[in-house]
Design a protein around this motif. Structure first.
Motif, mmCIF file in Angstrom:
data_model
loop_
_atom_site.group_PDB
_atom_site.id
_atom_site.type_symbol
_atom_site.label_atom_id
_atom_site.label_comp_id
_atom_site.label_asym_id
_atom_site.label_seq_id
_atom_site.Cartn_x
_atom_site.Cartn_y
_atom_site.Cartn_z
ATOM 1 N N LYS A 156 5.804 -4.520 -11.154
ATOM 2 C CA LYS A 156 5.245 -4.005 -9.660
ATOM 3 C C LYS A 156 6.095 -3.261 -9.191
ATOM 4 O O LYS A 156 5.366 -2.048 -9.277
ATOM 5 N N GLU A 170 8.334 2.257 3.739
ATOM 6 C CA GLU A 170 7.342 3.019 3.683
ATOM 7 C C GLU A 170 6.867 3.153 2.536
ATOM 8 O O GLU A 170 5.821 3.743 2.346
ATOM 9 N N TYR A 172 6.552 1.904 0.014
ATOM 10 C CA TYR A 172 5.329 0.675 -0.545
ATOM 11 C C TYR A 172 4.609 -0.213 0.508
ATOM 12 O O TYR A 172 3.591 -0.590 -0.331
ATOM 13 N N LYS A 173 4.338 0.635 1.016
ATOM 14 C CA LYS A 173 3.522 -0.238 2.410
ATOM 15 C C LYS A 173 1.729 0.977 1.813
ATOM 16 O O LYS A 173 1.411 1.855 1.411
ATOM 17 N N ASP A 174 0.878 -0.183 2.413
ATOM 18 C CA ASP A 174 -0.393 0.149 1.808
ATOM 19 C C ASP A 174 -0.519 0.284 0.524
ATOM 20 O O ASP A 174 -1.807 0.625 0.433
ATOM 21 N N LYS A 175 0.615 0.131 -0.080
ATOM 22 C CA LYS A 175 0.158 -0.021 -1.910
ATOM 23 C C LYS A 175 0.620 -1.276 -2.412
ATOM 24 O O LYS A 175 0.204 -1.537 -3.349
ATOM 25 N N ILE A 176 1.393 -1.917 -2.045
ATOM 26 C CA ILE A 176 1.946 -3.630 -2.590
ATOM 27 C C ILE A 176 1.645 -4.393 -1.682
ATOM 28 O O ILE A 176 2.265 -4.916 -0.776
ATOM 29 N N LYS A 177 0.567 -4.888 -1.324
ATOM 30 C CA LYS A 177 -0.171 -6.343 -0.893
ATOM 31 C C LYS A 177 1.143 -7.760 -0.485
ATOM 32 O O LYS A 177 1.934 -7.312 0.991
ATOM 33 N N ASP A 180 3.381 -5.632 2.154
ATOM 34 C CA ASP A 180 2.220 -5.438 3.744
ATOM 35 C C ASP A 180 3.320 -6.619 4.557
ATOM 36 O O ASP A 180 2.554 -6.286 5.355
#
Length: 255
Positions: A156, A170, A172-177, A180
């Motif tokens: 991933k 910052e 990977y936030k909102d891109k990899i569950k 998050d």
């Protein structure tokens, strides 16, 4: 009444300061006199030289030592809990003049109009007292490293970034569950910690604690401490409470 010692030095200028404070800073005076007044003022070191200053509180204060992303994270948490952007939109004060003198000329701070404040009985300085929450930071640093290696194994991500953990979040936030989920878990635990050690009441205890007090208001007066005016204000608040008396009444009280 110790105000008598100032009778020979008392002037209209000093009374005008009292009148100014009591006319424009009454919410603060009421909070000071809510319960037994501890006979302390609220101090802050300012890069100023005038005897009396009137300043707006910055809305974009930048951190000197804290990472900008951690600074924003703290701001968001304080605002969510206390409706105060305590790191970027506050003036940092203390009840002990000696603690603030390292940051500039010491002024007694009087918030104008409505104000809010937040302080901790346990933390003197949120930046310097990292040991109070270091275990939380270390716990999630370890979890993030483990997660990144797991994401690498699953394809991933292509590499392990060599950056501050918050920079990685910052990215990977909102891109990899998984990122998050772990970030939300961290925020929940850190917010719980902040809520358990900070409060927005007991100003007199805050002044006595020697810990930082983060004050939010639009404007404030700063009165440079010269000894006499500082004691005059303390004695006046202690003796008269929230009452603004006329100069004639004040002079009469000195007799």
């Amino acid at each position: 009444m110790r105000l008598k010692q100032f009778i020979n030095e008392y002037s209209y200028d000093e009374y005008s300061i009292i009148k100014m404070v009591y006319t424009e800073c009454m919410p603060f005076i009421k909070e000071l006199t809510n319960g037994k007044y501890c006979r302390k003022l609220m101090y802050s070191g300012r890069n100023e030289s005038k005897n009396v200053i009137k300043k707006q509180v910055r809305t974009d204060r930048k951190p000197l030592n804290t990472h900008p992303l951690f600074h924003k994270l703290l701001d968001d948490i304080f605002y969510d809990l206390f409706k105060i952007k305590a790191r970027s939109n506050a003036i940092f004060c203390n009840g002990y003049e000696s603690i603030t003198s390292d940051y500039g000329t010491t002024y007694s701070i009087f918030p104008i109009g409505k104000f809010k404040y937040v302080w901790s009985p346990f933390i003197g300085d949120l930046y310097e007292d990292e040991d109070e929450y270091e275990s939380i930071i270390e716990k999630y640093d370890t979890k993030y490293v483990d997660l990144l290696y797991s994401l690498l194994d699953k394809g991933k991500i292509k590499e392990i970034p060599n950056n501050h953990p918050l920079i990685i979040i910052e990215a990977y936030k909102d891109k990899i569950k998984e990122v998050d989920n772990l970030y939300n878990e961290f925020i929940k635990e850190f917010k719980k910690f902040i809520k358990s050690v900070y409060k927005t009441t007991d100003l007199n205890k805050a002044l006595m604690s020697g810990n930082e007090i983060m004050v939010n208001c639009k404007e404030y007066y700063g009165i440079r401490n010269d000894g006499n005016i500082e004691l005059l204000l303390i004695d006046y608040i202690d003796y008269f409470g929230t009452k603004l008396v006329s100069k004639e009444e004040f002079d009469e009280a000195l007799k």
